[in-house]
Motif scaffolding. Structure first.
Motif, short mmCIF file in Angstrom:
data_model
loop_
_atom_site.label_atom_id
_atom_site.label_comp_id
_atom_site.label_asym_id
_atom_site.label_seq_id
_atom_site.Cartn_x
_atom_site.Cartn_y
_atom_site.Cartn_z
N LYS A 31 -36.92 -2.14 -30.63
CA LYS A 31 -36.84 -0.87 -29.91
C LYS A 31 -38.27 -0.41 -29.66
CE LYS A 31 -32.41 0.67 -31.75
NZ LYS A 31 -31.71 1.82 -32.36
N CYS A 32 -38.59 -0.23 -28.40
CA CYS A 32 -39.96 0.04 -28.00
C CYS A 32 -40.04 1.38 -27.27
CB CYS A 32 -40.41 -1.10 -27.07
SG CYS A 32 -42.08 -0.94 -26.43
N ASN A 33 -41.18 2.04 -27.40
CA ASN A 33 -41.38 3.32 -26.73
C ASN A 33 -42.23 3.21 -25.46
OD1 ASN A 33 -43.91 2.91 -27.82
ND2 ASN A 33 -43.99 4.82 -28.97
N TRP A 77 -38.26 2.62 -22.79
CA TRP A 77 -37.78 3.97 -23.04
C TRP A 77 -36.91 4.47 -21.89
CZ3 TRP A 77 -36.22 7.38 -26.12
CH2 TRP A 77 -36.14 8.72 -25.76
N LYS A 78 -37.37 4.33 -20.67
CA LYS A 78 -36.61 4.87 -19.53
C LYS A 78 -35.32 4.11 -19.27
CE LYS A 78 -40.46 7.07 -17.29
NZ LYS A 78 -40.57 8.00 -16.21
N TYR A 98 -39.38 -1.66 -34.68
CA TYR A 98 -39.92 -0.67 -33.76
C TYR A 98 -41.27 -1.12 -33.23
CZ TYR A 98 -36.28 2.35 -35.58
OH TYR A 98 -35.07 2.88 -35.93
N GLU A 99 -41.50 -0.89 -31.94
CA GLU A 99 -42.76 -1.25 -31.28
C GLU A 99 -43.40 0.00 -30.69
OE1 GLU A 99 -42.16 -4.01 -28.12
OE2 GLU A 99 -41.18 -5.48 -29.38
N MET A 107 -46.85 -4.73 -32.19
CA MET A 107 -46.54 -5.24 -33.53
C MET A 107 -46.58 -4.13 -34.58
SD MET A 107 -45.80 -8.12 -32.51
CE MET A 107 -45.34 -8.91 -34.02
N GLU A 108 -46.69 -2.87 -34.14
CA GLU A 108 -46.70 -1.74 -35.05
C GLU A 108 -45.63 -0.75 -34.63
OE1 GLU A 108 -50.54 0.12 -35.45
OE2 GLU A 108 -51.53 -1.78 -34.98
#
Length: 139
Positions: free
Chosen positions: A28-30, A35-36, A121-122, A130-131
């Motif tokens: 899951k990335c922001n 996100w969109k 989470y990315e 990677m964080e």
């Protein structure tokens, strides 16, 4: 453990199969794309994804402007239903080309398999894939 999953866009115009290991996690990335679009992905080696039907109907999208060099991140969608099912990327630490498979487009994944997969989470918003971002509850 890798398993071959079959996937498609919502209308069925494009079909693919992907050898992925969900125990590696659902990411899951922001970043603005994930996100969109609500993209939830699992990584696969480049040779582990095969478009089995509808390749000629796939449309490609690359954000402009982008922090990624041209050709490094390409997103694929269906022009009929709008489903975004695959993204191709290139990162040296991933061995070069790879795929990000939208797990929501896997037709034969079970709810139990999705539930058992760890969430990774990315912080793509800050190009730190990677964080995890400092806040993840909204993802």
């Amino acid at each position: 453990m890798k398993k071959t999953y079959h996937g498609s866009c919502h209308c069925g115009a494009v079909h693919f199969e992907a050898d992925i290991d969900l125990t590696d996690g659902i990411r899951k990335c922001n970043c603005s794309f994930c996100w969109k679009l609500g993209y939830r992905k699992s990584f696969a080696a480049y040779e582990a994804v095969r478009v089995t039907d509808g390749r000629d109907r796939m449309r490609e999208y690359q954000a402009t402007p982008s922090n990624w060099p041209e050709g490094d991140i390409n997103h694929y969608m269906c022009p009929n239903c709008g489903a975004n099912f695959l993204s191709r990327g290139y990162l040296d630490f991933m061995g070069g080309n790879f795929w990000a498979v939208n797990v929501a487009c896997l037709d034969d994944v079970t709810e139990e398999e999705l539930d058992a997969a760890p969430i990774v989470y990315e912080d793509g918003k800050r190009d730190r894939q990677m964080e995890a971002p400092a806040v993840t509850s909204y993802l």
